[in-house]
Motif scaffolding. Structure first.
Motif: not given
Lengths: 318, 300
Positions: A63, A65, A120-124, A126-128, B35, B103, B235, B280-281, B284
């Motif tokens: 996913f 964005l 990362l998967r899914g939601d993470y 997406a946000i990244v 989220i 989502l 978030f 964030l990056i 992570l």
């Protein structure tokens, strides 16, 4: 010689579709006024964006964005290429070179996002990707060489023909990739990453390929957009543009190329028909997303292609 | 040095706001693994409700601390109801669908609140009534601590301690923690999962509304799209602290607020909004579970 023949045979449909640009261009230029022609070009550009995002979101199931960010990169690098590196006037070659440069820049960015985000998967993810798109936008906004907050004017060199050829190449090549044996691997990553890895699919590789290729075509679409409009500003490439492309993919059916294409066309034409309610456009989009997910989460076509519809196969089905 | 301390105070006040929003994200993520993109917009609705309530109840023309408290409580109650409604309409039926469906719905709800808000409230910014007169509580050289900064920090602290009490010491909190481990097991123990999820959304939304009302005091310009960036940043703050972890959300929020203020002060205000994503990056990449997160292994 045999190799050449088989190469030609395998690409015959693609070549035919590309060659079709000539009569089609003549016809449309004659038959449509500039306003309608512009909508047709937008359908092409949005179609490329939707189909390329579909490779990442729909087919590989990652996913993302941040598609507007890749588009912005392609648009700005392409535009800068035309302005600074190709001072001989923008011919077909110049445009092709600019689009290629923009596409490659976006592909490099896609590679850059793809690599670190693999864990990362899914939601993470997406946000990244959302964040990455915004970072690209903010950096461009602060780069005076490409106009910064003033925007950038460039010669409007793209036409119906160039958009059509690019769109055919984009859709055709991605279609063939997705329907090749390798395409199964992309889908395996979507269905269950861990199981796919256990079956020997190099999930990392396919995710990176999806991101890089998807970003490349988004970049080309961005370049076309820039060269068609003749003026670009970072406001055209915000988070909302990414959402718009996601809506196209979701509406068409995640995983269906023809679905993405149809949804892109529908969602390009719809706002034009709804001119009187332009302020309701985003509300309609959001309701579309919610209702779609609640009633038909797989999208209109699901992961089927239009060519697989039973409608075409009634005879064989009996 | 003076400027640095001043920026630190500003950053702390902003951080408290982020922390309040981040707590909502963390709670929802903890129980639903979602989220909730719409959370930032609930914060916007909180600010808007506070604006209208202040005008309707006449506190806008007669500023007072009691008035602000009433306005904030009404905004919190209304947004709690909104949160429960969002959960009921948009998320409940999708609980057993793939997570990407939820989502996408969350993005849809977020956009609906933003652009629906533009239609209802009008797209132009509104000016929040000055419910409490700003004056300096404490002054040392060039460093000023205003009563508004102090209020934001104190109210946030009180709310956070209240939330911690609810989650750690009450039966409802115990149910909430049980649901966050496993729906099925919690249901077998006689916990009504639906009620708990509604409650989670209500608590989170109320905190976001409080943040919205307080932002109105410090930054009087409010508009329907104001929730977009703070939402994403909160978030990021939750991820920074380790999502699902309450103290982590608070620390993450404060770190985020301070970093942003410092970047805006010493580098460039245009890069302020990009900082969150760089953080964030970075997080992570280095420690995907956040500062206080636990490592979990996913199995087939």
């Amino acid at each position: 010689m045999g190799g050449l023949v088989s190469l030609l045979r395998r690409n015959a449909v693609l070549a035919l579709l590309v060659l079709l640009q000539w009569p089609l261009g003549l016809l449309l230029n004659r038959a449509l006024n500039p306003y309608y022609l512009q909508i047709v070009v937008y359908i092409g550009i949005n179609g490329m964006l939707a189909v390329s995002l579909n490779l990442i979101n729909g087919i590989t199931g990652q996913f993302s964005l941040g598609h507007a960010g890749f588009m912005a990169l392609g648009a700005y690098v392409g535009a800068a290429f035309t302005i600074y590196a190709w001072p001989y006037g923008v011919g077909v070659m110049g445009l092709a070179a600019a689009l290629l440069a923009g596409g490659c820049a976006a592909a490099a960015a896609g590679l850059l996002v793809g690599m670190p985000t693999l864990r990362l998967r899914g939601d993470y993810l997406a946000i990244v990707t959302l964040g990455f798109g915004e970072i690209i936008r903010v950096v461009i906004l602060n780069t005076e060489a490409v106009g910064g907050a003033r925007g950038l004017s460039i010669p409007a060199a793209a036409t119906f023909t160039s958009t059509y050829v690019c769109a055919v190449l984009c859709v055709g090549l991605l279609w063939r990739l997705v329907h090749s044996p390798k395409g199964t691997a992309f889908r395996a990553v979507r269905e269950d990453e861990i199981a796919a890895a256990a079956m020997g699919v190099d999930t990392t590789r396919y995710k990176i390929i999806a991101f890089t290729l998807g970003a490349f075509w988004a970049g080309v679409a961005g370049g076309l957009f820039a060269h068609f409009i003749g003026y670009i500003h970072t406001n055209s490439f915000t988070f909302l543009k990414s959402i718009e492309i996601v809506v196209m993919v979701v509406l068409g059916g995640s995983g269906s190329i023809s679905g993405a294409l149809l949804a892109a066309a529908a969602l390009t034409v719809l706002p034009e028909l709804l001119r009187f309610g332009a302020e309701y456009r985003m509300i309609i989009y959001s309701l579309l997303l919610i209702v779609m997910m609640l009633t038909r989460p797989a999208g209109l076509l699901g992961s089927q292609e239009i060519t697989q519809w039973r409608f075409w196969k009634l005879k064989t089905a009996r | 040095m003076e400027q640095f301390i001043q920026q630190l105070i500003n950053g702390l006040a902003w951080g408290a706001i982020y922390a309040l929003i981040a707590l909502g994200y963390t709670m929802v993520y903890g129980v639903l693994r979602l989220i909730n993109f719409a959370h930032g917009d609930v914060y916007m609705i909180g600010a808007m409700t506070a604006y209208y309530v202040a005008h309707w109840l006449g506190f806008a023309s007669a500023p007072s601390l009691q008035g602000f408290v009433v306005v904030m409580i009404v905004a919190m109650a209304l947004c709690a109801a909104l949160g429960a409604l969002i959960e009921l309409v948009a998320y409940r039926r999708l609980r057993h669908q793939p997570r990407s469906s939820m989502l996408i719905t969350a993005i849809g709800v977020s956009m609906l609140l933003e652009f629906g808000g533009q239609r209802v409230f009008g797209p132009d910014p509104k000016f929040f009534p000055q419910l409490i007169e700003s004056h300096s509580l404490f002054r040392a050289g060039g460093v000023v601590l205003t009563n508004l900064d102090a209020l934001v920090i104190v109210v946030s602290l009180v709310l956070m301690i209240g939330l911690r009490w609810v989650v750690m010491k009450t039966r409802v909190g115990m149910a909430l923690r049980a649901v966050s481990f496993s729906y099925d097991t919690a249901a077998l123990m006689g916990i009504n999962v639906n009620t708990v999820l509604s409650l989670t959304f209500m608590l989170g939304s109320a905190l976001a509304a409080a943040a919205g009302a307080m932002v109105g005091l410090r930054n009087p310009k409010i508009d329907p799209l104001m929730g977009l960036l703070p939402g994403v940043k909160a978030f990021v703050a939750a991820v920074l602290g380790g999502i699902g972890n309450f103290p982590g959300a608070v620390v993450g929020g404060v770190l985020m607020g301070v970093t942003e203020t410092l970047v805006a002060a010493y580098l460039s205000s245009t890069y302020r909004d990009a900082v969150a994503f760089v953080i964030l990056i970075g997080v992570l990449l280095v420690k995907p579970t956040g500062l206080f997160g636990k490592v979990t292994v996913e199995k087939v």
